[in-house]
Design an enzyme around this catalytic site. Structure first.
Site, PDB file in Angstrom:
ATOM      1  N   GLU A   1       2.735   4.981  -4.207  1.00 26.68           N
ATOM      2  CA  GLU A   1       2.883   6.017  -5.252  1.00 26.68           C
ATOM      3  C   GLU A   1       4.308   6.600  -5.330  1.00 26.68           C
ATOM      4  O   GLU A   1       4.724   6.882  -6.470  1.00 26.68           O
ATOM      5  CB  GLU A   1       1.874   7.148  -5.019  1.00 26.68           C
TER       6      GLU A   1
ATOM      7  N   ASP B   1       0.836  -1.199   0.000  1.00 22.72           N
ATOM      8  CA  ASP B   1       0.000   0.000   0.000  1.00 22.72           C
ATOM      9  C   ASP B   1       0.873   1.252   0.000  1.00 22.72           C
ATOM     10  O   ASP B   1       2.037   1.226   0.395  1.00 22.72           O
ATOM     11  CB  ASP B   1      -0.904  -0.012   1.232  1.00 22.72           C
TER      12      ASP B   1
ATOM     13  N   ASP C   1      -8.901   4.635  -3.001  1.00 20.38           N
ATOM     14  CA  ASP C   1      -9.871   4.885  -1.928  1.00 20.38           C
ATOM     15  C   ASP C   1     -11.140   5.544  -2.453  1.00 20.38           C
ATOM     16  O   ASP C   1     -11.443   6.703  -2.186  1.00 20.38           O
ATOM     17  CB  ASP C   1      -9.236   5.760  -0.845  1.00 20.38           C
TER      18      ASP C   1
END
Length: 794
Positions: free
Chosen positions: A406, A403, A471
């Site tokens: 980026e 997670d 999300d």
């Protein structure tokens, strides 16, 4: 390579680079072997190379720079392509049997043709503007443009200037111009793909100024692009994924239902949740552990990356007990090590972290605390990180969730071993997945890894990455953007893009939304309800009505395992996505921008229900085609957009006439899946004179099972004649696979009259025919060592 460098040096000149292609002058050209053409111009050199007759790469090397060979995306080795160069005083034409590169010497221009039709043309080509390096192209006024990674903008992304900077968009709905996963890739309704092979951040300008111009803008790096073409969309996708790498086959359990939330606080909570699935007979194959497996709090613990024994005292025993129930364990990890975490001191002392300009560990604040970022580009850091994954795998953990890759917060002053933050930002998730995939290859070479990540780059599919759409808001608007995102990413090689089913962000308790999202999830690549814990994501904690509807959807997902697993194989072999835009097969003005209806594989046409209280759906059934309603079996002739009544327990799904749809016996985990007992439906129609489908199977776990010969492939064929229908069965198997006896329970849809006889292998067999439904049913037991033949006599 040495010859090319020498060639560039010999051709170097002192003329300054100019910004206008109108002032660019042709100077000379030279073939380097049969695969590479060098064209010297006044401000640099073009290097053009064929990878195949349908893939050509062009690099511009400005005066004073050297050719940068390294690519993060491309893994294909150039083929030995037969080329022909024809030179006149005014033109060059360098052609393969597919693409032709045509150069006009004065005024200088480069254009690309395929099958004698112009595909693309450089407009100004390379130039600089506003401290950015730019490549631009002239495009047709009516082109529809796709690509740029994951966005919520509508299928046609023309008219937008797309930032290339992976960044999370929390709680997005129908409009999200920048998301977790960007790619420097454009695809056109003219059936070409244009990939800009450069990692640093920048922009894709898809004609935002309405000047029929497509531009790539970057802060630095390669001025290289590949043009990929093909006769059909399937050819383009295959060519692109051959260039950047095919997705390895996922383990079969990845197609099952996942239990997931943000998050399970304890071992007890995990095991009680799975027991609820078992008590309610709801199939489940995996449970995902969020942050709490390594800490009690959301903030301050990230980077611990070791089991928090207060909450998970018998972690290994829990994993073993879950596995015995057919449930895999997946754990979250992040690339951030907080200064308050247990591993901060170790990470600093071992030089694991990215640095600041003074060489010290770079520290900054973000939502979870004061942090450093693992510099995966340092060999020592990569080894340190992999040791954590190896330890989890040795504890029985079956999958990895990466997670915030980026990376979520990545200041531009941060320095990595491979470059600045802005130079590696967009490939960080890509290289993180690579780190894990290569670790599994070394340490667990027979295991198919499961790598769930939300950020990557062109070609990340070759590491087995399974991306999700971030999300998303737990609203109808959030649901409405999901088919577009998945369809676009599938076109761009990331065939397993999926969403947090039910929506992630916000405490919105809406059972209708929840069940419609889970019904859509049956026909998207990964079935994973996930959300913030204020409202349960798991059906076992929802109302009885919602749970019942969710259970029905999950059971259908498991019944479709034979069909879906074949899609995984097809993607592995050809790059074809599991979710496919209708224009892939039915190009038309109305389909080129359509995401509300799509193909799930070759034979299922799906239209999710995206609005509350929606009593009817508008479904696109292509003209001159025949389809059957998946549940009722009602026949429809395609005529464009049609209205169909919605049903509470499922979304509109249609089956192509002539399709074979195999279903498995219902199981509570894919571990119990039996590929030798199927319920097979054949959708008969007199418009289909012959039909053929293949369905792949292996043990669902062994890496490279197909290449090792540890597989079988069942071929089902139909032929309609004057005397009736013949269905042939054939099993092709690899050398390392044993023949299996099979029981197929057949249902023929749309059989209008009672047959005179049904036979298998020349012997009559019992059958039932329902005059009301038009369904013909019978059973065959097939020894796959021999070909099978069913005859249905009128």
């Amino acid at each position: 390579m040495k010859k090319i460098v020498v060639f560039l040096v010999l051709w170097s000149c002192a003329i300054a680079a100019t910004a206008q292609i109108s002032t660019r002058k042709y100077k000379a050209h030279k073939e380097v072997g049969s695969q590479c053409l060098m064209i010297r111009v006044t401000d640099g050199t073009y290097r053009i190379q064929f990878y195949s007759p349908e893939i050509v790469e062009t690099s511009f090397i400005p005066e004073g720079e050297q050719y940068q060979k390294a690519s993060h995306a491309v893994v294909m080795r150039p083929e030995l392509v037969a080329t022909r160069l024809r030179a006149t005083t005014s033109t060059l034409n360098w052609s393969s049997k597919g693409i032709s590169v045509r150069v006009q010497k004065a005024p200088f221009s480069i254009s690309f043709y395929y099958n004698e039709k112009m595909v693309l043309k450089e407009k100004r080509g390379y130039h600089t503007k506003d401290n950015l390096e730019v490549l631009d192209f002239a495009i047709d006024a009516d082109e529809v443009l796709y690509g740029g990674g994951a966005r919520a903008l509508g299928m046609n992304r023309r008219g937008h200037r797309l930032q290339l900077y992976n960044r999370a968009h929390y709680g997005y709905e129908t409009h999200a111009p920048l998301m977790n996963y960007t790619m420097p890739l454009v695809m056109s309704s003219k059936k070409y793909a244009l990939h800009f092979d450069n990692a640093p951040i920048g922009y894709l300008d898809l004609d935002s100024k309405k000047e029929n111009t497509l531009s790539y803008e970057t802060i630095s790096g390669r001025k290289t692009y590949q043009l990929i073409v093909g006769e059909q969309w399937s050819n383009i996708v295959n060519n692109y994924t051959t260039l950047t790498g095919k997705q390895p086959m996922l383990p079969r359990w990845a197609l099952g239902n996942f239990a997931s939330r943000f998050g399970y606080h304890s071992q007890r909570e995990v095991e009680e949740t799975i027991q609820r699935y078992k008590t309610n007979n709801i199939p489940v194959d995996a449970v995902i552990l969020d942050l709490y497996w390594f800490g009690k709090e959301i903030k301050g613990t990230m980077g611990n990356l070791e089991v928090f024994r207060d909450s998970f005292p018998d972690f290994e025993g829990m994993v073993t007990r879950l596995k015995a129930k057919g449930v895999k364990t997946i754990t979250i990890t992040e690339p951030f090590v907080l200064s308050t975490s247990k591993k901060w001191k170790e990470a600093v002392e071992k030089g694991v972290l990215a640095t600041d300009s003074t060489g010290q560990a770079a520290r900054y604040d973000f939502y979870f605390g004061n942090t450093g970022l693992i510099d995966i580009y340092k060999p020592a850091a990569s080894a340190w990180f992999w040791d954590i994954y190896k330890g989890l795998a040795n504890k029985g953990v079956a999958g990895i969730w990466g997670d915030l890759g980026e990376p979520e917060v990545h200041p531009n002053w941060v320095q990595h071993a491979a470059g600045t933050a802005d130079e590696v930002h967009n490939i960080y998730g890509h290289d993180w997945a690579k780190l894990i995939a290569q670790g599994y290859e070394r340490e667990f070479p027979k295991v198919r890894p499961f790598i769930l990540m939300r950020a990557g780059y062109s070609g990340s599919q070759r590491f087995g990455m399974v991306p999700w759409s971030g999300d998303v808001n737990r609203t109808w608007g959030g649901l409405q953007s999901q088919p577009e995102i998945a369809l676009q990413m599938g076109m761009q090689g990331l065939a397993f893009m999926h969403s947090d089913l039910g929506g992630f962000a916000g405490a919105n308790l809406d059972d209708e939304l929840y069940t419609r999202w889970l019904q859509y999830g049956v026909f998207q690549p990964i079935y994973r309800p996930h959300a913030q814990e204020e409202v349960a994501s798991e059906p076992v904690y929802r109302s009885k009505t919602a749970m019942a509807k969710a259970k029905k959807s999950i059971e259908l997902r498991y019944q479709l395992l034979p069909y879906n697993y074949n899609l995984v194989f097809e993607n592995n072999q050809t790059g074809m996505p599991l979710m496919r835009p209708l224009f892939f097969e039915y190009p038309a003005a109305e389909t080129n921008t359509l995401a509300s209806s799509y193909l799930w594989g070759n034979d299922l046409l799906v239209t999710p229900i995206m609005k509350s209280g929606q009593q009817e759906s508008t479904v696109y059934l292509p003209k001159k085609t025949v389809w059957f309603h998946f549940i009722t079996g009602k026949r429809f002739e395609g005529s464009g957009f049609v209205r169909v009544a919605n049903r509470p327990d499922e979304i509109p799904v249609f089956v192509r006439a002539g399709a074979f749809i195999p279903k498995a016996q219902l199981v509570q985990s894919t571990a119990a899946y039996d590929a030798n007992v199927w319920n097979v439906s054949y959708y008969h129609d007199t418009s289909v004179k012959s039909s053929q489908r293949r369905f792949y199977n292996d043990n669902g776990l062994l890496k490279n099972a197909f290449e090792a010969g540890a597989y079988e492939q069942v071929q089902l064929s139909s032929k309609l004649g004057k005397q009736g229908l013949t269905i042939d069965l054939k099993c092709n198997k690899g050398k390392q696979y044993n023949y299996q006896n099979k029981q197929y329970n057949w249902k023929l849809v749309n059989w209008k009259q009672r047959p005179q006889a049904v036979s298998f292998q020349g012997k009559a067999i019992p059958f039932d025919w329902d005059a009301t439904t038009g369904e013909l049913t019978f059973k065959v037991l097939w020894n796959t060592r021999k070909k099978g033949r069913i005859k249905i006599k009128n």
